[in-house]
Design a protein around this motif. Structure first.
Motif, PDB file in Angstrom:
ATOM      1  N   GLU A 237       0.859  -1.185   0.000  1.00 28.57           N
ATOM      2  CA  GLU A 237       0.000   0.000   0.000  1.00 28.57           C
ATOM      3  C   GLU A 237       0.894   1.234   0.000  1.00 28.57           C
ATOM      4  O   GLU A 237       1.013   1.950   0.983  1.00 28.57           O
ATOM      5  CB  GLU A 237      -0.944  -0.007   1.204  1.00 28.57           C
ATOM      6  N   GLY A 238       1.525   1.455  -1.152  1.00 28.76           N
ATOM      7  CA  GLY A 238       2.493   2.535  -1.271  1.00 28.76           C
ATOM      8  C   GLY A 238       1.946   3.808  -1.859  1.00 28.76           C
ATOM      9  O   GLY A 238       2.678   4.777  -2.020  1.00 28.76           O
ATOM     10  N   THR A 239       0.654   3.809  -2.229  1.00 21.15           N
ATOM     11  CA  THR A 239       0.037   5.022  -2.762  1.00 21.15           C
ATOM     12  C   THR A 239      -0.962   5.570  -1.755  1.00 21.15           C
ATOM     13  O   THR A 239      -1.313   4.915  -0.773  1.00 21.15           O
ATOM     14  CB  THR A 239      -0.680   4.728  -4.093  1.00 21.15           C
ATOM     15  N   SER A 240      -1.450   6.771  -2.014  1.00 22.80           N
ATOM     16  CA  SER A 240      -2.337   7.423  -1.044  1.00 22.80           C
ATOM     17  C   SER A 240      -3.761   6.873  -1.079  1.00 22.80           C
ATOM     18  O   SER A 240      -4.479   6.966  -0.087  1.00 22.80           O
ATOM     19  CB  SER A 240      -2.396   8.927  -1.329  1.00 22.80           C
ATOM     20  N   ARG A 241      -4.191   6.343  -2.206  1.00 18.23           N
ATOM     21  CA  ARG A 241      -5.575   5.893  -2.414  1.00 18.23           C
ATOM     22  C   ARG A 241      -6.586   7.002  -2.137  1.00 18.23           C
ATOM     23  O   ARG A 241      -7.706   6.761  -1.680  1.00 18.23           O
ATOM     24  CB  ARG A 241      -5.891   4.660  -1.566  1.00 18.23           C
ATOM     25  N   LEU A 242      -6.181   8.211  -2.431  1.00 14.05           N
ATOM     26  CA  LEU A 242      -7.076   9.354  -2.273  1.00 14.05           C
ATOM     27  C   LEU A 242      -7.944   9.590  -3.500  1.00 14.05           C
ATOM     28  O   LEU A 242      -8.834  10.442  -3.467  1.00 14.05           O
ATOM     29  CB  LEU A 242      -6.264  10.630  -1.990  1.00 14.05           C
ATOM     30  N   SER A 243      -7.704   8.866  -4.592  1.00 13.27           N
ATOM     31  CA  SER A 243      -8.354   9.195  -5.859  1.00 13.27           C
ATOM     32  C   SER A 243      -9.880   9.229  -5.797  1.00 13.27           C
ATOM     33  O   SER A 243     -10.490  10.164  -6.335  1.00 13.27           O
ATOM     34  CB  SER A 243      -7.872   8.256  -6.965  1.00 13.27           C
ATOM     35  N   PRO A 244     -10.563   8.267  -5.163  1.00 14.23           N
ATOM     36  CA  PRO A 244     -12.032   8.392  -5.122  1.00 14.23           C
ATOM     37  C   PRO A 244     -12.494   9.569  -4.273  1.00 14.23           C
ATOM     38  O   PRO A 244     -13.502  10.219  -4.596  1.00 14.23           O
ATOM     39  CB  PRO A 244     -12.498   7.047  -4.553  1.00 14.23           C
ATOM     40  N   ASP A 381     -13.125   9.010 -12.704  1.00 18.32           N
ATOM     41  CA  ASP A 381     -13.110  10.418 -13.053  1.00 18.32           C
ATOM     42  C   ASP A 381     -13.009  10.524 -14.567  1.00 18.32           C
ATOM     43  O   ASP A 381     -12.106   9.941 -15.181  1.00 18.32           O
ATOM     44  CB  ASP A 381     -11.912  11.096 -12.364  1.00 18.32           C
ATOM     45  N   LEU A 382     -13.917  11.267 -15.207  1.00 16.68           N
ATOM     46  CA  LEU A 382     -13.966  11.268 -16.664  1.00 16.68           C
ATOM     47  C   LEU A 382     -12.680  11.794 -17.277  1.00 16.68           C
ATOM     48  O   LEU A 382     -12.178  11.245 -18.268  1.00 16.68           O
ATOM     49  CB  LEU A 382     -15.157  12.098 -17.150  1.00 16.68           C
ATOM     50  N   ALA A 383     -12.115  12.843 -16.717  1.00 17.70           N
ATOM     51  CA  ALA A 383     -10.880  13.404 -17.270  1.00 17.70           C
ATOM     52  C   ALA A 383      -9.720  12.428 -17.113  1.00 17.70           C
ATOM     53  O   ALA A 383      -9.008  12.114 -18.080  1.00 17.70           O
ATOM     54  CB  ALA A 383     -10.559  14.730 -16.591  1.00 17.70           C
ATOM     55  N   SER A 384      -9.496  11.930 -15.911  1.00 19.98           N
ATOM     56  CA  SER A 384      -8.367  11.026 -15.666  1.00 19.98           C
ATOM     57  C   SER A 384      -8.536   9.715 -16.426  1.00 19.98           C
ATOM     58  O   SER A 384      -7.562   9.167 -16.963  1.00 19.98           O
ATOM     59  CB  SER A 384      -8.225  10.757 -14.166  1.00 19.98           C
ATOM     60  N   ASN A 385      -9.767   9.195 -16.464  1.00 17.01           N
ATOM     61  CA  ASN A 385     -10.010   7.944 -17.168  1.00 17.01           C
ATOM     62  C   ASN A 385      -9.749   8.105 -18.664  1.00 17.01           C
ATOM     63  O   ASN A 385      -9.069   7.281 -19.292  1.00 17.01           O
ATOM     64  CB  ASN A 385     -11.456   7.504 -16.922  1.00 17.01           C
ATOM     65  N   THR A 386     -10.260   9.176 -19.239  1.00 18.00           N
ATOM     66  CA  THR A 386     -10.070   9.415 -20.668  1.00 18.00           C
ATOM     67  C   THR A 386      -8.605   9.581 -21.020  1.00 18.00           C
ATOM     68  O   THR A 386      -8.098   8.940 -21.954  1.00 18.00           O
ATOM     69  CB  THR A 386     -10.850  10.677 -21.097  1.00 18.00           C
TER      70      THR A 386
END
Length: 489
Positions: A237-244, A381-386
Motif C-alpha cells: 500500500e504505497g500510494t495514497s488511495r485518495l483518488s475516489p 473520473d472522466l478526465a483522468s479515465n479518458t
C-alpha cells in the motif's frame, strides 16, 4: 435590518463542508442556505456514473447530509432535470441566487450553461467558482496563448505560479430556512446495487469527507516519505488511495497540497524539494487531465490525435470478456482485473499494464477499456479515465508511443518479483514458485501439477501469444503511419 434572501448551494462533485467556497460564502452572508443535490444521470449520459461510482455516491451523500445536520442544516435531494429541480426550489424557497462549483466535463459544462440561462430568465443569479482544482485551466497557457499539450511544460508553468490559496475551514453553522423544502432520502435514489455485489467495496473503502481527511493524515504519516520508491509496487500500500475522495470532492487538491507542505516543512524540507516531489507531481497529472478535457472536450469519445480515427482496432468479444473477468492467462493482468472487480480500484502501475494489454496485445479500442473502467472504478473520473486510456493507446497528447508495448510477464517480474500481488488476486496460482508465477504457461508440467494447477482448467491458457500480438500491433501502427505519410504527401 435588511432580510437576506435564501441561497441555493448546488452540490455536485464537491461533497464536503471544508474548503467549499460556495457554501462558505452563502453561510457568511447570514441568510438561509439550502444545500441541494440533484440526481440526474440522464443529463450526463453516456458518461453517467457507473455501478461502483453509484455505490460510493450513496455513502458520500449520506455522510454529507450527516455533516450538514451537525452544522444545523441538511441536504435536500431531488431527482430529475437539474434546471427544473433548481427552478422548483427557487419557487418554493424564494431564493434569488444559486452558488456552485464549476466542473470540467463536457456534459456538466453544458448543464451549467442551461442553468445560468434558465435562472437568469427567472431573475436568479448563478455564481460559479473555479477553485476545485489547483489551477484554473483558462489561466494557464503557453507563451503563444495556446493550451499546453505536454505535461512537463504544463507542470513547470504551474510550479512557477504562486502556491494555491489556503483551504477554507468548514462553516461552524449553516443557517437554514424556517421551513425546509421537501427532499428525497438517499435510499430513494436506488444507487446501491441489487443484487448486492458490493461486499468487496465495503471491506475496502469508507466514503466521506471525514474518511478522506483520515486517509490523507495516515498517508503523510506512514507512506509519504517512501512514496517515490514504493508507488510502483502493487503488493504494497504505497500510494495514497485518495483518488475516489478527490473525484467526489470529499477532499480538495489544495487541501492535499497544503497538508503536504505543512508536513514537509515540519521535516525541514526546502520548498523545491516538496513542491517537486513525486507525489505532488502525480497530483498535477490529475490536474493535467482535467485541463486537457476542459480545452479538448471531444476527447471523451475521439482520439486527440486525429489520425488515430483510422486505426484498425479489432472486434473481439471473447477477448474483451476474458480481459474484463481476469481470465487472459497472464497473471499480472488477471490479478489487476480481479482487484478492480472486487475493490473498485486498481493500482496505477497495474492500470498501465492491463491497458497496454487490451489496446496492444488484444488490439481492442481504448474506448472499450475506458467504458469498463468507468463502470467498475470507484474513482471513475472522466478526465483522468479518458486521458489515461488515450495515453496507453498512444492516441492522446503527450502519450506513450504506440510502439512501447508492455510485456506482461516482464512487467510482473519487475514490479511483483515474488508474486505476492498475483497470489493475492489469483489464489489458484498460490503454490507456483516465484520464477514461474508470471509465466505459468511456460512452467514444466510436473511443477504445475505439484502446485495444483492444470492450465485450461484451474487457470486459463493465454488468450494470445504476446510475441505474435506485439508484431501484429506494430504492423497496424506502421500502416497508420504509412497512411498518414501518404495523406501528407
Amino acid at each position: 435590518m435588511r432580510r437576506v434572501k435564501p441561497v441555493l448551494v448546488w452540490f455536485r462533485l464537491d461533497l464536503r463542508l471544508s474548503d467549499h467556497a460556495p457554501l462558505w460564502e452563502a453561510a457568511r452572508e447570514g441568510g438561509p442556505v439550502i444545500p441541494v443535490y440533484v440526481w440526474s444521470p440522464e443529463e450526463e449520459a453516456p458518461w453517467s456514473p457507473g455501478g461502483a461510482s453509484r455505490w460510493w455516491l450513496h455513502h458520500s451523500l449520506t455522510a454529507l447530509d450527516a455533516s450538514l445536520r451537525a452544522a444545523g442544516s441538511r441536504l435536500i435531494i431531488r431527482r430529475g432535470r437539474v434546471v427544473k429541480a433548481l427552478a422548483d426550489l427557487v419557487r418554493e424557497t424564494g431564493a434569488v441566487t444559486v452558488y456552485a462549483h464549476r466542473r470540467v466535463e463536457p456534459a456538466a459544462r453544458q448543464l451549467e450553461e442551461e442553468v445560468v440561462r434558465a435562472m437568469s430568465e427567472r431573475g436568479v443569479k448563478v455564481r460559479l467558482w473555479a477553485d476545485s482544482n489547483l489551477v484554473d485551466p483558462d489561466r494557464v497557457k503557453t507563451q503563444s496563448g495556446e493550451p499546453f499539450q505536454v505535461f512537463t511544460a504544463f507542470w513547470r508553468r504551474c510550479l512557477a505560479l504562486s502556491d494555491p490559496p489556503r483551504p477554507l475551514p468548514a462553516p461552524d453553522r449553516v443557517p437554514g430556512p424556517a421551513v425546509w423544502p421537501r427532499g428525497l432520502s438517499c435510499e430513494r435514489l436506488e444507487l446501491l446495487p441489487k443484487p448486492d455485489w458490493a461486499a468487496g467495496l465495503r471491506a475496502t473503502w469508507r466514503p466521506g469527507e471525514t474518511a478522506a481527511g483520515e486517509r490523507l493524515k495516515r498517508f503523510l504519516k506512514d507512506g509519504w516519505r517512501e512514496y517515490a520508491t514504493r508507488r510502483d509496487q502493487p503488493a504494497e500500500e504505497g500510494t495514497s488511495r485518495l483518488s475516489p475522495h478527490l473525484h467526489f470532492g470529499e477532499i480538495t487538491p489544495r487541501q492535499v497540497w497544503h497538508a503536504v507542505r505543512e508536513w514537509a516543512e515540519g521535516q525541514g524540507w526546502n520548498a523545491s524539494r516538496w513542491r517537486e516531489s513525486a507525489f505532488l507531481r502525480e497530483l498535477f497529472w490529475r490536474e493535467f487531465a482535467g485541463y486537457l478535457l476542459w480545452h479538448f472536450p471531444h476527447a471523451v469519445e475521439r482520439p486527440l490525435r486525429p489520425e488515430w480515427e483510422r486505426f484498425p482496432w479489432r472486434e473481439d468479444a471473447a477477448g474483451l470478456r476474458a480481459w474484463q473477468r481476469g481470465r487472459t492467462g497472464y497473471p499480472i493482468v488477471d490479478a489487476g482485473m480481479r482487484e478492480l472487480w472486487h475493490t473498485g480500484w486498481m493500482h496505477n502501475r497495474v492500470r498501465m499494464i492491463v491497458a497496454s494489454f487490451l489496446v496492444k496485445d488484444l488490439r481492442i479500442s481504448w474506448l472499450e477499456g475506458a467504458r469498463w473502467f468507468w463502470d467498475t472504478l470507484v474513482d471513475a473520473d472522466l478526465a483522468s479515465n479518458t486521458m489515461g486510456w488515450q495515453w496507453s493507446a498512444g492516441c492522446g497528447v503527450d502519450a506513450a508511443p504506440y510502439f512501447r508495448v508492455f510485456h506482461p510477464v516482464l512487467q510482473g517480474q519487475k514490479f511483483d518479483p515474488d508474486g505476492a500481488y498475483v497470489r493475492r488476486w489469483c489464489p489458484e496460482l498460490a503454490r507456483v514458485p516465484p520464477e514461474w508465477i508470471h509465466r505459468p504457461f511456460e512452467a514444466p508440467p510436473l511443477l504445475l501439477e505439484a502446485a495444483g494447477v492444470r492450465l485450461g482448467r484451474d487457470y486459463p491458457e493465454p488468450v494470445v501469444s504476446h510475441a505474435a500480438a506485439r508484431q501484429a500491433a506494430l504492423a497496424a501502427w506502421q500502416s497508420l503511419r504509412a497512411g498518414r505519410s501518404q495523406g501528407a504527401a
